[in-house]
Design an enzyme around this catalytic site. Structure first.
Site: not given
Ligand code: URA
Length: 433
Positions: A82, A161, A168, A183, A187
């Site tokens: 990620h 999220d 946000r 966040s 996930k």
């Protein structure tokens, strides 16, 4: 429990209990807490921060806020990568096929572009016919059969999220360390992979602008992952300039394919090899050095490119585009941005480059904006390169002619040219285990 008291406690620097955090995320998910109170708590967290225990609780609550993906039917070790988001960051299109070509399962759920940063799902949708939504059964079957599937996240996936991020984004609370960590890891943990390699970007094109901040974020996320029983590694990688030369969806797919053919830009290729090697090593394929060789071999012998073609075919995409990237539709308009003077490129504000690409149509200003897949930028010069007056710095592509002038202005004001060659920056600043 009252939301008012939770906001007040954090505003005054207090430490929230596990129950208070669960109450907050529960209310975000079921809609019982109004947006203004959610936003107020995000702002209090932004200023007061969170302890590692609070950040973990927040992450686990986000993870548990929606459907659990049941991947138990996938056979073998699952590894994911990620990125915290960057400009020209098409690494997933290269590392996922490299890793899957060795029989490691990559069941990838990716995101769309966010602000100035691009997203893997948008890039894949530049390949006509490519389905980024599969049923759970199709997804699992494809991963079992060919080792790789890449889809977008479903609505039910960590829904807290989605809501938090949207608020946000409009309340200037995106760049808060605990909120970013919760966040991303909320996930990632909901996807329940065995091993996770995080690519934490640092520099002008990333959410974290300094190596110190990026390293701190990496440590927090690695710790959360380990507490959840995952094998974790985080790399801190350079996003002070775009990765490779291409920014924009189909332009980036073309560059990724070139990289899988062994003809990619040196910086992008090296980051892909490093990430793939860590993924393979975590998944038990050998030492880092052995896995680095494996990653290079998968490019040299074509097995990684074959894996990408197989994946595109399996998900309904037009594989002729991958086999011959000249088949990608080109933008109607192109425009070369010329250097106003001779000298070295000292600095490029990468976020501004990303915004210029967005202005050309490669990204979204609003969630419902339609992407121009052929839009974007091909850089001709990058930081450290010498450029002569009148020489091309970049070529802009768009189907909207009027966007070219805006993007040209953005690009020129984001590029600093001077007489002394700047020192080369590292591509990888560190590895956190
Ligand atoms: N990427 C995410 O998914 N969340 C953040 O908060 C920042 C980047």
């Amino acid at each position: 429990m009252r939301m008012y008291d939770i906001i007040k406690k954090k505003r005054d620097g207090g430490e929230l209990t596990t129950e208070e955090i669960k109450y907050f995320i529960g209310g975000v998910t079921d809609g019982s807490i109004p947006d203004y109170q959610i936003s107020a708590l995000c702002m209090a967290i932004y200023f007061r921060g969170m302890t590692q225990r609070e950040t973990c609780d927040l992450t686990f609550a986000v993870r548990d806020s929606g459907e659990k993906v049941d991947f138990s039917a996938i056979r073998g070790i699952r590894v994911d990568k990620h990125s915290t988001g960057g400009v020209g960051d098409k690494t997933s299109l290269v590392v996922a096929p490299i890793v899957a070509s060795y029989g490691i399962k990559v069941a990838k759920m990716s995101g769309r572009g966010l602000g100035h940063t691009g997203g893997t799902v948008d890039k894949l949708e530049a390949i006509s016919g490519f389905r980024t939504t599969l049923s759970d059964a199709e997804f699992i079957e494809q991963v079992n059969k060919i080792g790789l599937a890449i889809v977008g996240q479903s609505k039910q996936f960590a829904p807290a999220d989605k809501k938090l991020y949207a608020l946000r984004d409009v309340t200037a609370t995106v760049d808060s360390m605990p909120l970013i960590a919760a966040s991303i890891m909320g996930k990632k943990l909901a996807a329940d992979d065995d091993c996770i390699v995080l690519d934490v970007k640092t520099g002008s094109g990333s959410f974290m602008k300094t190596v110190e901040k990026s390293t701190e974020l990496a440590r927090i996320m690695v710790d959360i992952g380990k507490r959840a029983g995952k094998k974790m590694v985080a790399l801190i990688t350079n996003m002070d300039m775009p990765l490779g030369y291409a920014i924009g969806n189909s332009l980036e797919v073309i560059e990724a394919v070139e990289t899988l053919r062994g003809r990619g830009p040196a910086d992008f290729t090296e980051v892909c090899i490093t990430l793939s090697a860590h993924m393979l090593s975590l998944a038990g394929k050998g030492t880092y050095e052995e896995c680095e060789k494996l990653a290079r071999t998968a490019i040299e012998n074509g097995s990684a490119l074959n894996k990408l073609v197989e994946t595109v075919k399996a998900q309904g995409g037009d594989s002729a585009l991958i086999e011959n990237t000249d088949n990608f539709a080109r933008a109607k308009y192109s425009f070369a941005v010329k250097s106003p003077m001779s000298g070295y490129i000292l600095d490029a504000d990468t976020e501004a480059y990303g915004l210029a690409s967005l202005a050309l149509g490669a990204g979204r200003n609003r969630a419902d904006d339609v992407i121009d897949y052929s839009a974007g930028i091909i850089l001709r010069k990058k930081t450290g390169d010498f450029v002569r007056e009148g020489e091309d710095i970049a070529v802009l592509y768009s189907n909207n002619e009027s966007s070219l002038a805006t993007a040209q202005k953005q690009l020129l004001s984001a590029t600093v040219i001077g007489s002394e060659k700047p020192q080369a920056e590292p591509l990888v600043y560190g590895v956190i285990k």
